[in-house]
Design a protein around this motif. Structure first.
Motif, mmCIF file in Angstrom:
data_model
loop_
_atom_site.group_PDB
_atom_site.id
_atom_site.type_symbol
_atom_site.label_atom_id
_atom_site.label_comp_id
_atom_site.label_asym_id
_atom_site.label_seq_id
_atom_site.Cartn_x
_atom_site.Cartn_y
_atom_site.Cartn_z
ATOM 1 N N ARG A 303 43.782 -73.783 53.842
ATOM 2 C CA ARG A 303 44.948 -73.080 54.741
ATOM 3 C C ARG A 303 46.018 -72.556 54.175
ATOM 4 O O ARG A 303 45.692 -72.397 52.865
ATOM 5 N N TYR A 304 46.692 -71.685 54.384
ATOM 6 C CA TYR A 304 47.284 -70.769 53.691
ATOM 7 C C TYR A 304 48.436 -70.298 54.372
ATOM 8 O O TYR A 304 48.438 -70.314 55.685
ATOM 9 N N ILE A 305 49.306 -71.531 54.083
ATOM 10 C CA ILE A 305 50.617 -71.798 54.938
ATOM 11 C C ILE A 305 51.693 -71.087 54.288
ATOM 12 O O ILE A 305 51.878 -70.557 53.005
ATOM 13 N N PHE A 306 52.353 -70.481 55.240
ATOM 14 C CA PHE A 306 53.872 -68.769 54.836
ATOM 15 C C PHE A 306 54.767 -69.627 55.449
ATOM 16 O O PHE A 306 55.003 -70.352 56.807
ATOM 17 N N LEU A 307 56.115 -70.440 54.635
ATOM 18 C CA LEU A 307 57.620 -71.497 54.798
ATOM 19 C C LEU A 307 57.789 -70.170 54.939
ATOM 20 O O LEU A 307 58.602 -69.922 53.844
ATOM 21 N N PHE A 308 58.509 -69.698 56.025
ATOM 22 C CA PHE A 308 59.429 -68.696 56.112
ATOM 23 C C PHE A 308 61.047 -68.757 56.319
ATOM 24 O O PHE A 308 61.106 -70.252 56.996
#
Length: 834
Positions: A303-308
């Motif tokens: 997975r590619y995780i984006f943490l905003f």
């Protein structure tokens, strides 16, 4: 085309004496010819102000310091406080000067736009100009006076120096800051409106450059936010000063009054601003992004995780689509997120197979070399003419890139073993797997901090909005720069050895047992490389332990500091990292301080390139052991295998078979060198010392012995024959040739090799405890046992490095072949030859 946003401020002092006169008398075209960076879209009046403007520094610098750095240990507790007080005040002065430069920059922009407003074609009106730069001149005057009063105090510092009155006078001026903060939203709104009305102003406001050579660039809106941040920082500085000012010091009372007054003013300002809505809400922004592994029904998924700042987004990367190659799988608002790490999990790859990782890493290295050759071929074709063969080369490049990406994905799946459970308020659970303690702590710390800040307001994002958010963020840098090493040019990749000395830890409050672990990456995957001894019950732990670490496409050095709790678990006190690159690494030691929140670690680092690590220089000490032909040592002792080899093997089998990373983890360099000197002085003395040393120092000394032999253990004369035999496709012929070459080696070499290989097979049988497979052992020892001495050559360094990488793989493969035979029950002894 040069834009208005490319304005460069040149100090008057750097112009010729006649520059100002010429600026007034020249035509706009002449000004443009002499200073092409100044756009024609800007009026001559603005150009004139620009030419006379001073260079501004690269922005407000955060001043950081370590609480005990540079403080002599013999000082009293009071003197240490006063020493820290001096450092803080000095840091405040340096920071204020940088901040003044930012305000000065804003004033010059204001003057430039004022000059424009007096012309027939103003960029913006005088009213808008005053709204944007409201009260900037007064703030500048306040801080200029503050610096003027503080600087002589710092330059003539003594522990009795009083600076409380200066800070108190600054706090008295807080109402002026309040006026600025109340107007801030008006300024921002005016910038947005003027940018829509006038493209010329949009260009100017969109890019503000701090200095002609500085890299930091920001827009006008961000620059205007600096004074808002400064008000809050001033209060924090007062807290620090009071902490390090003894209560009997005359300044203590004044600083207390200044702090009380500042807090009162801040509350008043905040109350007024909240009522008026003068400050904007914090915008959503990307904090971290990274490839991670998700556990879905027991199966690992990349997975590619984006943490905003307020939401966590999990995506699946689809390389087959061009429009949007990140498909959203799930989202969790941080206000509804619960994190758990204290649980067990089950999946087929919980215990990663390192031999598979090494094989894939080597395959990627080979593909990278092929890709580089194809790219060169394609560029050569394009530079001459386009042809069918050129199209074929382009397709070949794409095919190689796809293969590399596929192997990268497999590598990502293999390593992770540390789980993090993320629970949505509604009960939905997601499990992410991470590779190292460092990586997991980094994510946990960031997630926890953001969860505290986000409050209870659900962002209520639609799936479409989330997809758009991801699409606009995917180009930003990711946390784990996967694939960056693989695509680096050979001259940028670090190889050879890295000497690391772990000195001391600063900042502990209470005494405890501590130790450090050193991690280093190899083509983007991190491995534990060394561990210090435990420093018992100390608030100022010092190790001064040295380690020699092998570099293999490494980019980052990580250090983790642990507090010993019990036999089951230890507590992580801090973690930090150094980015490794040839620009600062030297052949002499460079001292570095790694900050880790409340503590900091002092280390020294030295790099030795690969072409200097395998010289195999013969010893000048005829009676020694290191650098002496193995046949000479065996004959002198009357043995088939030199005592140094048998002593180390026996010690490892006595107390090192269960040691994690045996032969891979480095021993303390100073201890390795003490062992070396003992053996060089007297073999019996060295044999006695082996029993008292750390087991990693013993294996480190044995590897050093083989590395310093005048010729490799497998001999240079037979090296090519071993390589050619390994490439044979017929298994029976290969085995016969490989064993024949082994058995025909000189006696001392043959007996030592067989003894060592049989020992390594016994080590590999304890793989569950030591995590060292046959493949791992071959990778560690292959170059040490087979690599020929590096000779001075005129060969191109890039070609030599490329060949070295290929040779290392072959050397490991030869050792791996013999170990595999022995592990399968095939005897390597001459007497067993058929």
């Amino acid at each position: 085309m040069t834009l208005a946003s490319d304005i460069v401020f040149i100090p008057a002092s750097e112009l010729p004496a006649s520059a100002n006169h010429e600026a007034e008398s020249r035509s706009p075209e002449q000004c443009r010819d002499s200073h092409p960076d100044i756009p024609m879209a800007v009026s001559p009046q603005i150009k004139r102000v620009i030419l006379e403007s001073p260079v501004v520094s690269s922005g407000e610098e955060e001043v950081s310091f370590d609480e005990t750095d540079g403080v002599p240990e013999e000082l009293s507790a009071r003197d240490k406080l006063l020493q820290m007080r001096q450092y803080i005040v000095k840091g405040v002065l340096e920071s204020e000067k940088s901040y003044l430069a930012i305000l000065e920059l804003l004033i010059h922009y204001k003057r430039s736009l004022e000059a424009s407003s007096q012309t027939s074609k103003p960029v913006i009106s005088e009213e808008d100009n005053n709204a944007i730069f409201f009260n900037i001149k007064k703030l500048y005057a306040i801080h200029q006076e503050f610096v003027k009063e503080l600087e002589p105090k710092v330059n003539n510092w003594s522990h009795d120096q009083k600076i409380g009155e200066i800070f108190k006078m600054m706090v008295f001026q807080f109402p002026e800051f309040g006026k600025y903060m109340k107007n801030y939203q008006v300024a921002v709104t005016t910038i947005h409106r003027c940018s829509q009305e006038n493209p010329q102003f949009q260009e100017i406001a969109g890019k503000v450059t701090f200095g002609s050579h500085a890299k930091e660039v920001t827009n006008l809106e961000d620059a205007l936010f600096k004074p808002v941040q400064r008000v809050q920082r001033n209060a924090l500085v007062l807290h620090d000063l009071i902490k390090y000012t003894p209560e009997d010091h005359e300044d203590h009372r004044l600083l207390r009054k200044a702090l009380d007054l500042s807090q009162y003013n801040l509350e008043e300002i905040s109350s007024t601003i909240r009522e008026s809505g003068a400050l904007p809400q914090e915008k959503r922004h990307l904090v971290k992004s990274s490839f991670l592994v998700e556990l879905v029904s027991g199966q690992r998924k990349v997975r590619y995780i984006f943490l905003f700042s307020d939401v966590l987004v999990c995506t699946k990367k689809d390389n087959n689509r061009k429009a949007s190659n990140f498909d959203v799988k799930w989202i969790i608002p941080l206000c509804r997120l619960t994190i758990d790490t204290h649980f067990d999990y089950q999946d087929d790859l919980k215990h990663s197979h390192k031999e598979n990782i090494e094989a894939m890493k080597k395959k990627i290295g080979q593909l990278k070399s092929e890709l580089r050759d194809e790219v060169k071929y394609e560029e050569a074709r394009v530079s001459k003419h386009w042809s069918i063969s050129g199209l074929a080369a382009a397709r070949s490049v794409d095919k190689l890139k796809r293969k590399i990406h596929e192997l990268e994905a497999q590598l990502i799946l293999q390593l992770p073993k540390l789980a993090v459970k993320l629970t949505h308020e509604g009960g939905k659970v997601h499990t992410l797997l991470m590779t190292t303690d460092y990586e997991r702590e980094e994510w946990l710390e960031t997630l926890t901090s953001l969860c505290r800040k986000c409050g209870h307001d659900d962002p209520s994002l639609s799936t479409y909005e989330v997809q758009e958010l991801v699409n606009t963020s995917k180009a930003l840098p990711q946390v784990n720069k996967f694939g960056s090493v693989l695509m680096q040019k050979d001259e940028e990749v670090l190889n050879g050895t890295l000497n690391v000395t772990v000195h001391k830890l600063n900042g502990l409050v209470t005494p405890c047992d501590t130790y450090c672990c050193v991690e280093m990456d190899s083509y983007d995957h991190f491995f534990m490389k060394a561990r210090t001894n435990i420093c018992p019950t100390s608030a100022d732990p010092a190790w001064d332990e040295d380690f020699e670490l092998e570099l293999d496409g490494s980019q980052t050095l990580r250090v983790l500091v642990y507090k010993k709790v019990d036999n089951k678990s230890d507590r992580l006190l801090g973690r930090g990292a150094l980015e490794l690159c040839k620009s600062w690494l030297k052949t002499n030691f460079q001292e570095k301080t790694i900050s880790m929140n409340d503590v900091s670690l002092v280390i020294s680092v030295r790099h030795t390139p690969a072409n200097r690590t395998m010289r195999r220089t013969p010893s000048q000490q005829k009676t020694g052991v290191f650098g002496v032909k193995i046949s000479t040592s065996a004959r002198r002792e009357g043995k088939t295998v030199p005592s140094i080899v048998t002593a180390c093997i026996q010690e490892v089998e006595k107390r090192g078979l269960d040691e994690t990373g045996i032969y891979r983890v480095s021993g303390v360099t100073s201890e390795v060198q003490r062992l070396k000197k003992a053996f060089d002085k007297n073999v019996r003395l060295g044999t006695c010392h082996v029993t008292d040393c750390d087991i990693h120092a013993v294996t480190g000394m044995l590897k050093l012995y083989f590395r310093e032999l005048p010729e490799p253990l497998f001999t240079e004369a037979n090296y090519t024959n071993f390589v050619e035999s390994l490439r044979l496709s017929d298994k029976e012929a290969k085995e016969k040739c490989m064993l024949g070459l082994l058995h025909n080696l000189p006696d001392a070499n043959y007996y030592t090799i067989v003894t060592l290989l049989e020992h390594l097979v016994r080590v590999a049988k304890n793989v569950k405890e030591n995590k060292m497979t046959i493949h791992n052992l071959a990778t560690v020892l292959g170059p040490t046992l087979l690599a020929p001495a590096v000779k001075d050559t005129t060969t191109n360094p890039l070609e030599m490095m490329s060949k070295t990488t290929e040779q290392v793989m072959l050397q490991s493969a030869i050792v791996n072949y013999f170990l595999s035979l022995a592990a399968q029950g095939r005897s390597l002894r001459r007497s067993a030859q058929v």
